[in-house]
Design an enzyme around this catalytic site. Structure first.
Site, PDB file in Angstrom:
ATOM      1  N   ILE A  39       1.558  -7.322 -40.625  1.00  0.00           N
ATOM      2  CA  ILE A  39       2.929  -7.036 -40.204  1.00  0.00           C
ATOM      3  C   ILE A  39       2.987  -6.536 -38.760  1.00  0.00           C
ATOM      4  O   ILE A  39       3.998  -6.641 -38.098  1.00  0.00           O
ATOM      5  CB  ILE A  39       3.629  -5.986 -41.116  1.00  0.00           C
ATOM      6  CG1 ILE A  39       2.666  -4.850 -41.451  1.00  0.00           C
ATOM      7  CG2 ILE A  39       4.182  -6.611 -42.371  1.00  0.00           C
ATOM      8  CD1 ILE A  39       3.365  -3.642 -42.021  1.00  0.00           C
ATOM      9  N   VAL A  43      -4.902  -9.410 -35.288  1.00  0.00           N
ATOM     10  CA  VAL A  43      -6.147  -8.717 -34.973  1.00  0.00           C
ATOM     11  C   VAL A  43      -7.070  -9.774 -34.377  1.00  0.00           C
ATOM     12  O   VAL A  43      -7.245 -10.846 -34.967  1.00  0.00           O
ATOM     13  CB  VAL A  43      -6.753  -8.081 -36.244  1.00  0.00           C
ATOM     14  CG1 VAL A  43      -8.140  -7.537 -35.975  1.00  0.00           C
ATOM     15  CG2 VAL A  43      -5.842  -6.962 -36.760  1.00  0.00           C
ATOM     16  N   ASP A 151      -1.137   1.376 -49.385  1.00  0.00           N
ATOM     17  CA  ASP A 151      -0.960  -0.061 -49.158  1.00  0.00           C
ATOM     18  C   ASP A 151      -2.204  -0.825 -49.624  1.00  0.00           C
ATOM     19  O   ASP A 151      -2.692  -1.721 -48.930  1.00  0.00           O
ATOM     20  CB  ASP A 151      -0.682  -0.314 -47.667  1.00  0.00           C
ATOM     21  CG  ASP A 151      -0.095  -1.689 -47.388  1.00  0.00           C
ATOM     22  OD1 ASP A 151       0.451  -2.316 -48.338  1.00  0.00           O
ATOM     23  OD2 ASP A 151      -0.180  -2.155 -46.232  1.00  0.00           O
TER      24      ASP A 151
HETATM   25  N1  ADP Z   1     -12.003  -5.101 -38.667  1.00  0.00           N
HETATM   26  C1  ADP Z   1     -11.558  -6.318 -38.957  1.00  0.00           C
HETATM   27  N2  ADP Z   1     -12.400  -7.385 -38.972  1.00  0.00           N
HETATM   28  C2  ADP Z   1     -11.934  -8.621 -39.273  1.00  0.00           C
HETATM   29  N3  ADP Z   1     -10.652  -8.895 -39.584  1.00  0.00           N
HETATM   30  C3  ADP Z   1      -9.767  -7.879 -39.584  1.00  0.00           C
HETATM   31  C4  ADP Z   1     -10.164  -6.549 -39.271  1.00  0.00           C
HETATM   32  N4  ADP Z   1      -9.083  -5.757 -39.357  1.00  0.00           N
HETATM   33  C5  ADP Z   1      -8.053  -6.538 -39.719  1.00  0.00           C
HETATM   34  N5  ADP Z   1      -8.447  -7.825 -39.856  1.00  0.00           N
HETATM   35  C6  ADP Z   1      -7.593  -8.955 -40.263  1.00  0.00           C
HETATM   36  O1  ADP Z   1      -6.303  -8.774 -39.715  1.00  0.00           O
HETATM   37  C7  ADP Z   1      -5.326  -8.616 -40.764  1.00  0.00           C
HETATM   38  C8  ADP Z   1      -4.281  -7.625 -40.315  1.00  0.00           C
HETATM   39  O2  ADP Z   1      -4.878  -6.359 -40.075  1.00  0.00           O
HETATM   40  P1  ADP Z   1      -4.234  -5.025 -40.663  1.00  0.00           P
HETATM   41  O3  ADP Z   1      -4.996  -3.857 -40.141  1.00  0.00           O
HETATM   42  O4  ADP Z   1      -4.100  -5.163 -42.124  1.00  0.00           O
HETATM   43  O5  ADP Z   1      -2.819  -5.071 -39.925  1.00  0.00           O
HETATM   44  P2  ADP Z   1      -1.324  -4.941 -40.437  1.00  0.00           P
HETATM   45  O6  ADP Z   1      -1.033  -3.476 -40.376  1.00  0.00           O
HETATM   46  O7  ADP Z   1      -0.553  -5.707 -39.431  1.00  0.00           O
HETATM   47  O8  ADP Z   1      -1.247  -5.511 -41.830  1.00  0.00           O
HETATM   48  C9  ADP Z   1      -6.140  -8.199 -41.985  1.00  0.00           C
HETATM   49  O9  ADP Z   1      -5.465  -8.537 -43.171  1.00  0.00           O
HETATM   50  C10 ADP Z   1      -7.414  -8.994 -41.791  1.00  0.00           C
HETATM   51  O10 ADP Z   1      -7.270 -10.342 -42.176  1.00  0.00           O
HETATM   52 MG    MG Z   2      -2.507  -5.229 -43.504  1.00  0.00          MG
END
Ligand code: ADP
Ligand code: MG
Length: 327
Positions: A39, A43, A151
């Site tokens: 959201i 990343v 979450d």
């Molecule tokens: N450390 C990481 N390594 C690889 N992929 C990541 C990492 N952190 C997040 N992602 C990818 O990015 C997506 C979004 O990150 P997230 O922290 O969940 O953000 P948001 O708060 O926008 O949901 C995750 O669902 C995953 O697919």
């Molecule tokens: Mg997320």
């Protein structure tokens, strides 16, 4: 120079977040490769300029909410089942004040993808127990630190690599919250005479939200579909809301016919609609389905914290097969 920043105006205590003010581009090269979408945007991959090692970069617009996310994630990442934060930069990025969060790169993708990839939709009980155990280690660690994640879902659970033996880790503290604990309310500087009931209340409810989500995840792992869904393809419908509120779900055949009673009992304990009655993370961790069904590959990886804390378990976790009247 690094600087200490005050964070988290809303909660008790002042949290200190250690951010770097130097430009991130001094130390990392940022690539266009997207690792995932959420959201808050994408990343992306980035590379440390010293050793060319790959990391993941999440860019957040600087705000008190983002600071709380990063602070709680940092505190939680002392657990090996929480994605590690490596560096946090406070830079102007795309003309906006941002927090740039450099994390270990989770090359194995989301648990969500692995669930989707199962042709028949489900994991074996042993596989599901190992997955659940890894997630529970992370959640137990957070709950002992009085952090509720709020979450928990397969999109926020990531594998270290594509290997069979990859470790599963929790990320995304965007909804996480520090909870009031009975202990912190018993410190000498806190006078309980004036405390309103809702101040005492949230601790239990925030943590119990996590347990509900764990119940939903376990259900999905074992059959491939969720316990609550809307009938017409909408994200949520009034009927679905009502079923969630009243805890109306079933274990339909054929998907559930060969699943053990112990597994179903554990799900029932986690999906109790009354948060007071719902299992705590400590009930779940000592539940016989988790202890016996997980294979040991995941059981060596418990967090540093002990689980002997004040769990107010309302019921024995290893209840016998026919004890619950709820479905
Ligand atoms: N450390 C990481 N390594 C690889 N992929 C990541 C990492 N952190 C997040 N992602 C990818 O990015 C997506 C979004 O990150 P997230 O922290 O969940 O953000 P948001 O708060 O926008 O949901 C995750 O669902 C995953 O697919
Ligand atoms: Mg997320």
């Amino acid at each position: 120079m690094d600087e200490l920043m005050e964070v988290d105006e809303g909660n008790r205590g002042v949290c200190v977040l250690n951010t770097k003010k130097v430009p991130i581009l001094d130390n990392y090269q940022i690539s266009n490769t997207v690792l995932g979408l959420g959201i808050n945007g994408k990343v992306v991959e980035c590379f440390n300029k010293n050793d060319n090692k790959k990391y993941a970069l999440k860019v957040l617009r600087d705000s008190p909410k983002s600071r709380r996310e990063v602070d709680l994630h940092c505190r939680g990442s002392t657990c090996q089942h929480v994605v590690a934060i490596v560096d946090v930069y406070e830079n102007i990025y795309n003309n906006q004040k941002c927090l740039l969060v450099v994390m270990e790169c989770m090359g194995g993708g989301e648990l969500f993808q692995r669930i989707q990839d199962r042709a028949d939709g489900a994991f074996t009980e042993r596989e599901a127990a190992c997955i659940m155990r890894e997630i529970c280690v992370a959640v137990q660690h957070l709950h002992l630190l009085n952090i509720a994640h709020r979450d928990l879902k397969p999109e926020n659970l990531l594998y270290t690599s594509m290997d069979e033996v990859a470790k599963l880790k929790l990320t995304d503290f965007g909804f996480a919250k520090e909870t009031f604990s009975k202990e912190s309310l018993q410190t000498p500087c806190y006078t309980p005479y004036y405390v309103a009931p809702e101040v005492l209340g949230p601790e239990k409810y925030d943590k119990s939200c996590d347990i509900w989500s764990l119940g939903v995840i376990m259900y999905i792992l074992l059959c491939g579909f969720p316990p609550f869904y809307s009938n017409h393809g909408h994200a949520i419908s009034p009927g679905m809301k009502k079923r969630i509120r009243t805890g109306q779900y079933t274990f339909p055949n054929p998907e559930w016919s060969n699943v053990s009673t112990d597994a179903k009992e554990l799900i029932k304990g986690m999906l109790r609609t009354d948060p007071e009655e719902r299992f705590t993370i400590f009930d779940v961790m000592k539940n016989k389905w988790i202890v016996v069904s997980s294979c040991g590959c995941c059981s060596s990886s418990s967090s540093s914290s002990s689980s002997s804390s004040s769990s107010s378990s309302s019921s024995s976790s290893s209840s016998s097969s026919s004890s619950s009247s709820r479905n």
